[in-house]
Design an enzyme around this catalytic site. Sequence first.
Site, mmCIF file in Angstrom:
data_model
loop_
_atom_site.group_PDB
_atom_site.id
_atom_site.type_symbol
_atom_site.label_atom_id
_atom_site.label_comp_id
_atom_site.label_asym_id
_atom_site.label_seq_id
_atom_site.Cartn_x
_atom_site.Cartn_y
_atom_site.Cartn_z
ATOM 1 N N LYS A 8 -0.013 0.183 6.562
ATOM 2 C CA LYS A 8 0.431 -1.060 6.485
ATOM 3 C C LYS A 8 0.903 -1.452 7.804
ATOM 4 O O LYS A 8 0.947 -2.838 8.144
ATOM 5 C CB LYS A 8 1.589 -1.126 5.385
ATOM 6 C CG LYS A 8 1.124 -0.786 3.954
ATOM 7 C CD LYS A 8 2.377 -0.890 2.994
ATOM 8 C CE LYS A 8 3.289 0.063 3.405
ATOM 9 N NZ LYS A 8 2.938 1.535 3.372
ATOM 10 N N GLY A 34 0.986 -1.099 -0.022
ATOM 11 C CA GLY A 34 0.158 -0.049 -0.054
ATOM 12 C C GLY A 34 0.725 1.374 0.051
ATOM 13 O O GLY A 34 1.975 1.151 0.406
ATOM 14 N N GLY A 69 1.444 5.703 4.039
ATOM 15 C CA GLY A 69 0.274 6.364 5.027
ATOM 16 C C GLY A 69 -0.952 5.179 4.981
ATOM 17 O O GLY A 69 -1.991 5.860 5.558
ATOM 18 N N THR A 106 0.383 -0.560 10.852
ATOM 19 C CA THR A 106 -0.630 -1.011 12.008
ATOM 20 C C THR A 106 -1.304 -2.273 11.774
ATOM 21 O O THR A 106 -1.387 -3.031 12.644
ATOM 22 C CB THR A 106 -1.724 0.171 11.679
ATOM 23 O OG1 THR A 106 -1.167 1.377 12.165
ATOM 24 C CG2 THR A 106 -2.734 -0.002 12.937
ATOM 25 N N GLU A 141 8.117 13.354 6.654
ATOM 26 C CA GLU A 141 6.995 13.388 5.582
ATOM 27 C C GLU A 141 6.297 14.574 5.468
ATOM 28 O O GLU A 141 5.406 14.683 4.651
ATOM 29 C CB GLU A 141 5.887 12.062 6.243
ATOM 30 C CG GLU A 141 6.558 10.758 6.097
ATOM 31 C CD GLU A 141 5.585 9.746 6.737
ATOM 32 O OE1 GLU A 141 6.025 8.412 6.363
ATOM 33 O OE2 GLU A 141 4.546 9.939 7.363
ATOM 34 N N ASP A 144 5.485 -6.130 6.178
ATOM 35 C CA ASP A 144 5.020 -4.728 5.977
ATOM 36 C C ASP A 144 5.746 -4.037 4.779
ATOM 37 O O ASP A 144 7.025 -3.888 4.922
ATOM 38 C CB ASP A 144 5.646 -3.914 7.252
ATOM 39 C CG ASP A 144 5.222 -2.525 7.077
ATOM 40 O OD1 ASP A 144 4.679 -1.880 5.963
ATOM 41 O OD2 ASP A 144 5.575 -1.627 7.845
ATOM 42 N N GLU A 182 9.061 -2.904 8.069
ATOM 43 C CA GLU A 182 9.942 -1.926 7.410
ATOM 44 C C GLU A 182 10.242 -0.808 8.536
ATOM 45 O O GLU A 182 9.475 -0.058 9.017
ATOM 46 C CB GLU A 182 8.751 -0.770 6.321
ATOM 47 C CG GLU A 182 9.586 0.147 5.567
ATOM 48 C CD GLU A 182 8.722 0.946 4.638
ATOM 49 O OE1 GLU A 182 9.138 0.990 3.517
ATOM 50 O OE2 GLU A 182 7.690 1.249 5.004
#
Length: 203
Positions: A13, A7, A10, A15, A145, A78, A31
């Site tokens: 993934k 994905g 944000g 979580t 970010e 992840d 990751e």
Amino acid sequence: MYVAIAGNIGSGKTTLTSMLAKHFSWTPVYEKLEDNPYISDFYSDMRRWAFNLQIYFLHKRFSMVIEAYKKNKNIIQDRTLYEDAHIFAPNLYSMGLLSDKDYDTYISLFNLMISLTPKPDLLIYLKASIPTLVNLIAKRGRIYESSIRLDYITSLNQRYENWIENYPDRKLIIDVDELNIIDNPNDFGVVIEKINAELNGLF
């Protein structure tokens, strides 16, 4: 068994990886962005650090999958090697942030690594709209970010949609716009039901 979560930035993934690892007693493979020496530099100067960042990610994800698989455990990952090569590297190349020779070198390394790693038994894709991604990125508040460009997120999302549509193996698409797995236990239950249905088809 090897389950992987894919994905955009944000999308949730990490979580979901944590929640599923706990629910199914799987071994999570994360990751680890906080250990990445290039991530902050990349978002500040993409052209200078694009190749370094991609090679670092490729090496780390390859190593983690190999080590986890050697332990003969059920693992959940992840983000995947596929996303590096089919989403992020081509996107940087199309933006002119990777040179021809750097991109060719990268793809050669990916093709070698992918020949040595197992395919996921199930790929879970977290589908999300741009407004949802922007909101989730802002909500988690990672400093590096804050400088991510909207056009960068948008172009990644387009590539994700094209990639997942043509992904040839077993996959499950979860719409993050519709399911709030963090705050709504019922939504997480829906995800569990969907995963169980897919996994039952593996055996």
